[in-house]
Design a protein around this motif. Structure first.
Motif, PDB file in Angstrom:
ATOM      1  N   LEU A  90       0.836  -1.193   0.000  1.00 46.57           N
ATOM      2  CA  LEU A  90       0.000   0.000   0.000  1.00 46.57           C
ATOM      3  C   LEU A  90       0.876   1.250   0.000  1.00 46.57           C
ATOM      4  N   HIS A  91       0.324   2.346  -0.527  1.00 49.89           N
ATOM      5  CA  HIS A  91       1.016   3.628  -0.496  1.00 49.89           C
ATOM      6  C   HIS A  91       0.878   4.319   0.854  1.00 49.89           C
ATOM      7  N   SER A  92      -0.047   3.852   1.689  1.00 50.32           N
ATOM      8  CA  SER A  92      -0.258   4.435   3.013  1.00 50.32           C
ATOM      9  C   SER A  92      -0.288   3.326   4.058  1.00 50.32           C
ATOM     10  N   SER A  93      -0.263   3.733   5.324  1.00 50.14           N
ATOM     11  CA  SER A  93      -0.208   2.761   6.422  1.00 50.14           C
ATOM     12  C   SER A  93      -1.574   2.216   6.816  1.00 50.14           C
ATOM     13  N   ILE A  94      -2.621   2.657   6.130  1.00 46.41           N
ATOM     14  CA  ILE A  94      -3.983   2.195   6.409  1.00 46.41           C
ATOM     15  C   ILE A  94      -4.642   1.822   5.090  1.00 46.41           C
ATOM     16  N   GLY A  95      -5.304   0.685   5.075  1.00 48.70           N
ATOM     17  CA  GLY A  95      -6.014   0.263   3.874  1.00 48.70           C
ATOM     18  C   GLY A  95      -7.030  -0.816   4.192  1.00 48.70           C
ATOM     19  N   ALA A  96      -7.589  -1.373   3.142  1.00 50.66           N
ATOM     20  CA  ALA A  96      -8.593  -2.427   3.292  1.00 50.66           C
ATOM     21  C   ALA A  96      -8.626  -3.268   2.029  1.00 50.66           C
TER      22      ALA A  96
END
Length: 128
Positions: A90-96
């Motif tokens: 992911l490009h960020s530390s939060i995803g789904a």
């Protein structure tokens, strides 16, 4: 653990943050996920393909469609389980992630979708 049952097939998901990973000079967040597929029905089934929708908190969305999982098309007899591990960046530390498996019932010779529950990918430090 996240779980969901569709047409007698139970999907369980565990996730883990694995750390930072460099890809094409970009720093990415690497997550692993463990999927357990349990045939709680009375018929033998086979996983044919999957579709994933992967999101991150920077509004990036990726669609992954393909045959089987990790190069396999497992057959599950009644009460049998199959577990595999895979990863995503992911490009960020939060995803789904969410999606479905396409399966075939060997008795009725029909195909059906098994929903993969929506699950979160989150770096542990972001929980506070």
């Amino acid at each position: 653990m996240i779980e969901q049952i569709t047409k007698g097939i139970k999907i369980s998901v565990l996730t883990n943050y694995e750390g930072m990973h460099s890809q094409n000079e970009n720093e990415m967040y690497l997550f692993s996920y463990f999927i357990t597929i349990e045939n709680q029905g009375n018929d033998t089934v086979q996983l044919l393909s999957r579709k994933w929708e992967i999101f991150d908190s920077m509004a990036n969305k990726e669609i992954v469609i393909g045959d089987g999982v990790i190069g396999q098309i497992p057959v599950l007899d009644p009460n049998e389980k199959y577990t595999y591990r895979s990863n995503c960046l992911l490009h960020s530390s939060i995803g789904a992630m969410k999606g479905h498996f396409n399966m075939v019932n060997f008795t009725s010779k029909t195909t059906f979708k098994v929903m993969i529950p929506n699950f979160q990918l989150m770096m542990i430090g972001n929980l506070n």
